[in-house]
Scaffold this active site. Structure first.
Site, short mmCIF file in Angstrom:
data_model
loop_
_atom_site.label_atom_id
_atom_site.label_comp_id
_atom_site.label_asym_id
_atom_site.label_seq_id
_atom_site.Cartn_x
_atom_site.Cartn_y
_atom_site.Cartn_z
N THR A 105 0.83 -1.21 0.00
CA THR A 105 0.00 0.00 0.00
C THR A 105 0.86 1.25 0.00
OG1 THR A 105 -1.46 1.29 1.44
CG2 THR A 105 -0.11 -0.34 2.53
N TYR A 165 -1.60 0.08 10.28
CA TYR A 165 -1.90 -0.59 9.01
C TYR A 165 -0.67 -0.53 8.08
CZ TYR A 165 -3.68 -1.25 4.29
OH TYR A 165 -3.84 -1.67 3.00
N1 LIG Z 1 -8.70 -1.31 -1.24
C1 LIG Z 1 -7.65 -0.52 -1.31
O1 LIG Z 1 -7.75 0.66 -1.72
C2 LIG Z 1 -6.28 -1.04 -0.94
C3 LIG Z 1 -5.21 -0.15 -1.00
C4 LIG Z 1 -3.94 -0.63 -0.68
C5 LIG Z 1 -3.75 -1.96 -0.34
N2 LIG Z 1 -4.81 -2.80 -0.27
C6 LIG Z 1 -4.56 -4.20 0.11
O2 LIG Z 1 -5.19 -5.07 -0.80
C7 LIG Z 1 -5.62 -6.25 -0.15
C8 LIG Z 1 -7.05 -6.54 -0.49
O3 LIG Z 1 -7.85 -5.43 -0.10
P1 LIG Z 1 -9.40 -5.35 -0.43
O4 LIG Z 1 -9.72 -3.93 -0.65
O5 LIG Z 1 -9.73 -6.34 -1.49
O6 LIG Z 1 -10.02 -5.79 0.95
P2 LIG Z 1 -11.21 -6.83 1.28
O7 LIG Z 1 -11.52 -6.66 2.73
O8 LIG Z 1 -12.33 -6.67 0.31
O9 LIG Z 1 -10.51 -8.22 1.00
C9 LIG Z 1 -9.74 -8.91 1.95
C10 LIG Z 1 -10.16 -10.37 1.86
O10 LIG Z 1 -9.34 -11.13 2.74
C11 LIG Z 1 -10.16 -11.97 3.55
N3 LIG Z 1 -9.41 -12.15 4.79
C12 LIG Z 1 -9.06 -11.23 5.71
N4 LIG Z 1 -8.33 -11.79 6.69
C13 LIG Z 1 -8.21 -13.12 6.37
C14 LIG Z 1 -7.57 -14.22 6.97
N5 LIG Z 1 -6.88 -14.09 8.12
N6 LIG Z 1 -7.66 -15.43 6.37
C15 LIG Z 1 -8.35 -15.59 5.21
N7 LIG Z 1 -8.98 -14.57 4.59
C16 LIG Z 1 -8.90 -13.36 5.17
C17 LIG Z 1 -11.47 -11.23 3.69
O11 LIG Z 1 -12.58 -12.06 3.99
C18 LIG Z 1 -11.60 -10.59 2.30
O12 LIG Z 1 -12.24 -11.47 1.39
C19 LIG Z 1 -5.36 -6.04 1.34
O13 LIG Z 1 -4.18 -6.73 1.69
C20 LIG Z 1 -5.16 -4.55 1.46
O14 LIG Z 1 -4.30 -4.21 2.51
C21 LIG Z 1 -6.07 -2.38 -0.56
#
Ligand SMILES: NC(=O)c1ccc[n+]([C@@H]2O[C@H](COP(=O)([O-])OP(=O)(O)OC[C@H]3O[C@@H](n4cnc5c(N)ncnc54)[C@H](O)[C@@H]3O)[C@@H](O)[C@H]2O)c1
Length: 333
Positions: A125, A149
């Site tokens: 991120t 985070y």
């Molecule tokens: N959305 C953004 O703008 C953004 C920006 C930077 C980084 N990210 C990173 O991208 C990744 C995905 O983000 P997202 O927006 O799709 O979030 P999201 O919450 O939609 O997806 C995360 C998924 O991981 C699953 N999950 C969480 N903890 C878990 C565990 N311990 N075991 C198994 N499954 C687990 C959740 O059920 C969910 O399906 C994350 O690592 C996040 O830090 C997202």
């Protein structure tokens, strides 16, 4: 008897039922690349996973579960999305964030080392850069996260770098800026009702599914006084993941790459674009600045194009907003 061609090996996608992971599963499926996903459905949804991809419901922090899945599916590479993603929540519950983001990643990397899996694509991120005033922010900007985070993600980056000389594990670390939009074909999108992403919240406010959008700060040193962010369409981001996987499968070296377009849009530009696309008014109120929000976060975005040959296809703000709104309308109110 003729030898059967070996079945292609699978990529293990953690968090494939979530927003970004589900778009990547669709992109992999479209590219004919077999995958399996582990998701505990804490924020993800079963329906987001393409039918052709096995979903193993469980926690990525479980070494036993990882062992079973890696063995059963002949996994040769990992894409790691699973984690907790809400910055203010990480300030309230730092240890929960270090557990789910850092300790679970350690368990996953340990499984990779034990099974000789040598390719990892990791969701990092822009929060690893902290409150920098660099514009744009290139990958050589010093990392200095200002919340648990960002720190929890930076620790995983460090583990990946240290694991390479010891275990031969190559990685592509992708540092996302502001991910937005939804699959143009409507197959998946951001479905967490309490999500904090601006474009999602603005669409919900427009559809009367949230109170008015709060615009935090109108006196920033930007042309219209509101914060500027680099919004990247989730389908372009998904494509970058496929390219990163192919890079590693082709023997490519480890990379750390920003994911953004290298240009920003202000909060008011986003609101006006959504109003133009929908023909409706976004109910909005103006509030004070939030602590820790820098005026501008724009990616230095040349490296990903040079190193992966990534060419964005959905980089117009009106397309991002149109796809996000169409997805939001498709959700039950
Ligand atoms: N959305 C953004 O703008 C953004 C920006 C930077 C980084 N990210 C990173 O991208 C990744 C995905 O983000 P997202 O927006 O799709 O979030 P999201 O919450 O939609 O997806 C995360 C998924 O991981 C699953 N999950 C969480 N903890 C878990 C565990 N311990 N075991 C198994 N499954 C687990 C959740 O059920 C969910 O399906 C994350 O690592 C996040 O830090 C997202």
């Amino acid at each position: 008897m003729l030898d059967q061609p070996a079945a292609p090996r699978r990529v293990l996608v953690t968090g494939g039922a979530g927003y970004i992971g589900s778009h990547v599963l669709h992109a992999l499926t479209d590219a004919g690349i077999p995958a399996v996903t582990i998701d505990n459905l804490s924020t993800g949804r079963r329906a987001a996973v393409p039918e052709s991809v096995p979903l193993v419901e469980g926690d990525v922090g479980s070494a036993d579960l990882l062992d079973r899945v890696i063995r059963a599916h002949d996994v040769d590479a990992v894409m790691h999305f699973a984690g907790s993603i809400v910055v203010p929540e990480s300030v309230e519950k730092p240890l929960a964030y270090y557990r789910n983001n850092t300790v679970s990643s350690l368990t996953l990397l340990d499984a990779c080392a034990r099974f000789g899996i040598d390719k990892v694509v990791f969701s990092s991120t822009a929060a690893v850069y902290g409150a920098t005033d660099r514009v744009p922010i290139d990958e050589d900007t010093p990392t200095a996260p200002i919340n648990p985070y960002g720190a929890s993600k930076l620790m995983t980056e460090r583990m990946l770098r240290d694991a390479e000389p010891a275990h031969g594990l190559r990685s592509v670390i992708l540092r996302y800026f502001n991910v937005a939009g939804a699959d143009p074909a409507g197959r998946t999108g951001q479905a967490t009702p309490t999500a904090t992403h601006l474009i999602k919240v603005a669409c919900q406010a427009l559809l009367g599914r949230r109170p008015a959008l709060s615009i935090f700060g109108t006196d920033y040193p930007t042309p219209d006084g509101t914060c500027i962010r680099d919004y990247i369409h989730v389908s372009d981001l998904a494509e970058a993941h496929v390219l990163a996987l192919l890079h590693l499968r082709g023997g490519g070296e480890s990379l750390t790459l920003n994911c953004g377009y290298g240009r920003g849009a202000s909060v008011l530009e986003v609101v006006r674009t959504l109003e133009a696309v929908s023909g409706e008014t976004v109910p909005a109120t103006f509030a004070d600045r939030r602590p820790g929000d820098p005026p501008q976060l724009v990616a230095g975005a040349d490296r990903i194009r040079e190193r992966l040959g990534w060419v964005p296809k959905h980089d117009r703000l009106d397309e991002i907003v149109r796809n996000a709104l169409a997805w939001e309308r498709s959700l039950p109110g």
